[in-house]
Design an enzyme around this catalytic site. Structure first.
Site, PDB file in Angstrom:
ATOM      1  N   GLU A 170       0.837  -1.204   0.000  1.00 39.35           N
ATOM      2  CA  GLU A 170       0.000   0.000   0.000  1.00 39.35           C
ATOM      3  C   GLU A 170       0.871   1.253   0.000  1.00 39.35           C
ATOM      4  O   GLU A 170       2.093   1.186   0.180  1.00 39.35           O
ATOM      5  CB  GLU A 170      -0.880   0.015   1.267  1.00 39.35           C
ATOM      6  CG  GLU A 170      -0.017   0.060   2.529  1.00 39.35           C
ATOM      7  CD  GLU A 170      -0.816   0.096   3.825  1.00 39.35           C
ATOM      8  OE1 GLU A 170      -1.929  -0.459   3.857  1.00 39.35           O
ATOM      9  OE2 GLU A 170      -0.309   0.685   4.795  1.00 39.35           O
ATOM     10  N   HIS A 213       0.223   5.789   1.042  1.00 38.16           N
ATOM     11  CA  HIS A 213      -0.684   6.798   1.598  1.00 38.16           C
ATOM     12  C   HIS A 213       0.095   8.070   1.866  1.00 38.16           C
ATOM     13  O   HIS A 213       1.327   8.087   1.805  1.00 38.16           O
ATOM     14  CB  HIS A 213      -1.359   6.286   2.878  1.00 38.16           C
ATOM     15  CG  HIS A 213      -0.492   5.392   3.712  1.00 38.16           C
ATOM     16  ND1 HIS A 213       0.628   5.854   4.358  1.00 38.16           N
ATOM     17  CD2 HIS A 213      -0.546   4.055   3.965  1.00 38.16           C
ATOM     18  CE1 HIS A 213       1.199   4.856   5.000  1.00 38.16           C
ATOM     19  NE2 HIS A 213       0.524   3.736   4.771  1.00 38.16           N
ATOM     20  N   HIS A 217       5.278   6.521   8.058  1.00 41.95           N
ATOM     21  CA  HIS A 217       5.466   5.555   9.138  1.00 41.95           C
ATOM     22  C   HIS A 217       6.892   5.651   9.660  1.00 41.95           C
ATOM     23  O   HIS A 217       7.831   5.873   8.884  1.00 41.95           O
ATOM     24  CB  HIS A 217       5.328   4.110   8.637  1.00 41.95           C
ATOM     25  CG  HIS A 217       3.952   3.687   8.261  1.00 41.95           C
ATOM     26  ND1 HIS A 217       2.849   3.890   9.045  1.00 41.95           N
ATOM     27  CD2 HIS A 217       3.511   3.015   7.181  1.00 41.95           C
ATOM     28  CE1 HIS A 217       1.794   3.369   8.456  1.00 41.95           C
ATOM     29  NE2 HIS A 217       2.161   2.836   7.317  1.00 41.95           N
ATOM     30  N   HIS A 276       4.883   0.259   0.214  1.00 43.21           N
ATOM     31  CA  HIS A 276       5.593  -0.481   1.257  1.00 43.21           C
ATOM     32  C   HIS A 276       4.888  -1.785   1.604  1.00 43.21           C
ATOM     33  O   HIS A 276       3.658  -1.891   1.495  1.00 43.21           O
ATOM     34  CB  HIS A 276       5.790   0.371   2.513  1.00 43.21           C
ATOM     35  CG  HIS A 276       4.523   0.933   3.086  1.00 43.21           C
ATOM     36  ND1 HIS A 276       3.911   2.033   2.547  1.00 43.21           N
ATOM     37  CD2 HIS A 276       3.761   0.568   4.146  1.00 43.21           C
ATOM     38  CE1 HIS A 276       2.828   2.313   3.257  1.00 43.21           C
ATOM     39  NE2 HIS A 276       2.709   1.425   4.224  1.00 43.21           N
ATOM     40  N   CYS A 294       5.332   0.529  15.049  1.00 44.10           N
ATOM     41  CA  CYS A 294       5.056   1.448  13.946  1.00 44.10           C
ATOM     42  C   CYS A 294       4.359   2.681  14.503  1.00 44.10           C
ATOM     43  O   CYS A 294       3.288   2.592  15.105  1.00 44.10           O
ATOM     44  CB  CYS A 294       4.173   0.769  12.901  1.00 44.10           C
ATOM     45  SG  CYS A 294       3.762   1.859  11.510  1.00 44.10           S
TER      46      CYS A 294
HETATM   47 MN    MN Z   1       1.107   1.755   5.650  1.00 52.09          MN
END
Ligand code: MN
Length: 164
Positions: free
Chosen positions: A66, A68, A72, A106, A120
């Site tokens: 994914e 976004h 992270h 990732h 995370c």
């Molecule tokens: Mn992610």
């Protein structure tokens, strides 16, 4: 859930669990793009603006591929595996740090021998992940090493996801 309302001390338990922290396992249903991943939200603090989660990918499992807008910050705590960040694939081991910038593809994969567990950190306010289109998967697989990474085991794109 808001951990700011919870006790200040939540002792660690056996097996990478924590007292007072909900364990959220996700079972593969055959069509989802992740395999054998669990999530525990260790801290969710509106005052700090961030959340710290512990994810564990079971032996041979993988998180959703994914991207976004939000970033992270990852620290590996347990096991070995590989991660894809953008065009780069790296082996990871305990205490390694991985930064995932905005809009960067990732995925984390555990080794065939042991689970891969990692912390995370994310912003409390964050956008929903995007999954790759067929064309985007094709483009990613054209990068060196990425086809091998994504094809063990076969990656399936789907609209419902466990994002990390
Ligand atoms: Mn992610």
């Amino acid at each position: 859930m808001d951990n700011e309302q919870q006790p200040n001390f939540r002792p660690a338990l056996e097996g990478f669990r924590w007292d007072g922290v909900a364990y959220q396992p996700y079972k593969q249903d055959g069509s989802a793009p992740f395999k054998d991943v669990s999530r525990q939200v260790l801290f969710h603090a509106d005052g700090l603006g961030c959340e710290l989660r512990y994810f564990e990918v079971g032996t041979g499992g993988y998180s959703t591929l994914e991207r976004h807008q939000h970033a992270h910050a990852v620290m590996v705590l347990r096991g070995h595996g590989e991660c894809l960040v953008g065009a780069e694939i790296r082996s990871v081991k305990p205490l390694d740090l991985v930064s995932i910038p905005s809009w960067t593809w990732h995925q984390f994969r555990a080794s065939e021998h042991e689970p891969l567990g990692f912390l995370c950190m994310v912003n409390v306010a964050r956008d929903r992940p995007q999954l790759p289109t067929e064309q985007e998967v094709t483009d990613l697989k054209a990068l060196p090493g990425v086809a091998r990474f994504l094809e063990k085991p076969e990656h399936k794109a789907h609209r419902s996801a466990l994002s990390i």
